[in-house]
Design an enzyme around this catalytic site. Structure first.
Site, PDB file in Angstrom:
ATOM      1  CG  ASN A   9      -1.905   1.283   1.429  1.00 55.67           C
ATOM      2  OD1 ASN A   9      -1.993   2.221   0.505  1.00 55.67           O
ATOM      3  ND2 ASN A   9      -2.162   1.412   2.575  1.00 55.67           N
ATOM      4  CD1 TRP A  10       3.680   1.084  -3.065  1.00 59.11           C
ATOM      5  CD2 TRP A  10       3.193   2.060  -4.901  1.00 59.11           C
ATOM      6  NE1 TRP A  10       4.290   0.192  -3.800  1.00 59.11           N
ATOM      7  CE2 TRP A  10       4.053   0.854  -5.156  1.00 59.11           C
ATOM      8  CE3 TRP A  10       3.042   2.786  -5.862  1.00 59.11           C
ATOM      9  CZ2 TRP A  10       4.556   0.720  -6.268  1.00 59.11           C
ATOM     10  CZ3 TRP A  10       3.435   2.530  -7.120  1.00 59.11           C
ATOM     11  CH2 TRP A  10       4.213   1.137  -7.352  1.00 59.11           C
ATOM     12  CE  LYS A  11       0.419   3.423   4.889  1.00 59.24           C
ATOM     13  NZ  LYS A  11      -0.037   3.690   6.210  1.00 59.24           N
ATOM     14  CG  HIS A  95      -5.794   1.795   5.174  1.00 58.34           C
ATOM     15  ND1 HIS A  95      -5.163   2.921   5.971  1.00 58.34           N
ATOM     16  CD2 HIS A  95      -4.676   1.086   4.822  1.00 58.34           C
ATOM     17  CE1 HIS A  95      -4.124   2.527   6.372  1.00 58.34           C
ATOM     18  NE2 HIS A  95      -3.787   1.538   5.653  1.00 58.34           N
ATOM     19  CD  GLU A  97      -2.910   5.420   6.555  1.00 60.71           C
ATOM     20  OE1 GLU A  97      -3.137   5.486   5.337  1.00 60.71           O
ATOM     21  OE2 GLU A  97      -1.955   5.006   7.183  1.00 60.71           O
ATOM     22  CD  GLU A 167      -3.688  -2.747   7.531  1.00 58.39           C
ATOM     23  OE1 GLU A 167      -2.587  -2.847   6.948  1.00 58.39           O
ATOM     24  OE2 GLU A 167      -4.160  -1.671   7.022  1.00 58.39           O
ATOM     25  N   GLY A 173       2.409   2.343  10.623  1.00 58.73           N
ATOM     26  CA  GLY A 173       3.211   3.306  10.534  1.00 58.73           C
ATOM     27  C   GLY A 173       3.918   3.589  11.651  1.00 58.73           C
ATOM     28  CB  SER A 212       5.121  -1.785  11.989  1.00 65.82           C
ATOM     29  OG  SER A 212       4.549  -0.336  12.200  1.00 65.82           O
ATOM     30  N   GLY A 233       2.623  -1.064   4.234  1.00 68.02           N
ATOM     31  CA  GLY A 233       2.926   0.283   4.041  1.00 68.02           C
ATOM     32  C   GLY A 233       4.173   0.775   3.546  1.00 68.02           C
ATOM     33  N   GLY A 234       4.943   1.267   4.705  1.00 71.08           N
ATOM     34  CA  GLY A 234       6.222   1.956   4.755  1.00 71.08           C
ATOM     35  C   GLY A 234       7.328   0.933   3.990  1.00 71.08           C
TER      36      GLY A 234
HETATM   37  C1  PEP Z   1      -0.955   0.100   6.102  1.00 67.78           C
HETATM   38  O1  PEP Z   1      -0.864   1.202   5.667  1.00 67.78           O
HETATM   39  O2  PEP Z   1      -1.754  -0.643   5.523  1.00 67.78           O
HETATM   40  C2  PEP Z   1       0.430  -0.554   6.960  1.00 67.78           C
HETATM   41  C3  PEP Z   1       0.253  -1.682   7.236  1.00 67.78           C
HETATM   42  O3  PEP Z   1       1.362   0.513   6.880  1.00 67.78           O
HETATM   43  P1  PEP Z   1       2.768   0.077   7.716  1.00 67.78           P
HETATM   44  O4  PEP Z   1       3.211  -0.975   7.329  1.00 67.78           O
HETATM   45  O5  PEP Z   1       3.621   1.373   7.430  1.00 67.78           O
HETATM   46  O6  PEP Z   1       2.682   0.047   9.364  1.00 67.78           O
END
Ligand code: PEP
Length: 250
Positions: A9-11, A95, A97, A167, A173, A212, A233-234
């Site tokens: 997920n590049w956001k 998600h 967010e 999640e 994040g 994470s 994500g990251g």
């Molecule tokens: C996400 O945004 O779905 C996510 C899992 O982010 P991160 O891996 O950065 O925690």
């Protein structure tokens, strides 16, 4: 046997140049990933470029959200049919967010899932509790409510070949990962809740962990019986990290 899945997920990150470098790096390392499905979920504006760069490779692509409407006067919205037009296989719905910053309710997220599925996309339904909810001991209640909104709207069959991503919001994040035991506990709860309606659907549905996840914690998380991969994500923005997780899932 469920096929492992790793979705990036590049956001709201990237540029034409950085995405080119990222995708080339991922493609170069895919030789060692022959079992797990790998997906990148890009910002809308980059989807045509992603499609062009990934065509003919084993890496699939998707979007991060969609409209519940089919077409018409909905300024700024993107429909399921438009995503299909760009060869999208997947779309993330609900998600945390989007739930937090755009006020998306469980009912709206369920509708998004249904619309995506009806168009032939594979929706990735995100569920998960906040830190406050975990501390109150209502993690299962929250996750059940988010899941039940879909089951009530569409029936449990909507999860056939579907994807759920657990999640925990406090792990997204933040660098704080759920322990493999904490994650497995919730994944088993989710699968059990689906199984109470239909054992076959429960056996087939893939449940990803997100929060994470990194190459060093992925192997232990993914080795748990109900964790079928990750929503990343990251770490999905760095080819070596993303590939490290893909290899662990493989
Ligand atoms: C996400 O945004 O779905 C996510 C899992 O982010 P991160 O891996 O950065 O925690």
């Amino acid at each position: 046997m469920r096929q492992p899945l790793v979705a990036g997920n590049w956001k709201m990150n990237g540029s034409r140049e950085s995405i080119k470098v990222l995708l080339d790096g991922i493609k170069d390392g895919m030789g060692e990933v022959n079992r797990a499905a790998v997906v990148v979920c890009a910002p809308y504006v980059y989807l045509p470029g992603v499609q062009a760069r990934l065509e003919g490779t084993a890496v699939e692509w998707g979007a991060q959200d969609l409209s519940i409407e089919a077409s018409g006067a909905y300024t700024g919205e993107i429909s399921a049919a438009m995503l299909r037009d760009f060869g999208c296989g997947y779309v993330i719905v609900g998600h945390s967010e989007r739930r937090a910053y755009h006020g998306e309710s469980d009912a709206l997220v369920a509708k998004k899932y249904a619309v995506a599925r009806a168009a032939g996309l594979i929706p990735i339904l995100c569920v998960g509790e906040t830190l406050d909810e975990r501390e109150q001991g209502i993690t299962e209640e929250v996750v059940a409510r988010q899941l039940d909104a879909l089951i009530e709207l569409e029936g449990v069959a909507a999860l056939t070949d579907g994807v759920i991503a657990y999640e925990p919001v406090w792990a997204i994040g933040t660098g704080k990962t759920a322990s493999p035991e904490q994650a497995q506990e919730v994944h088993a709860f989710i699968r059990g809740r689906v199984a109470a309606k239909d054992a076959d659907v429960a056996e087939g549905v893939r449940i990803l962990y997100g929060g994470s996840m990194k190459p060093d914690n992925a192997p232990e998380l993914i080795s748990k019986p109900d964790i079928d991969g990750g929503l990343i994500g990251g770490a999905s923005l760095k080819p070596e990290d993303f590939l490290g997780i893909c290899k662990a899932a493989n």
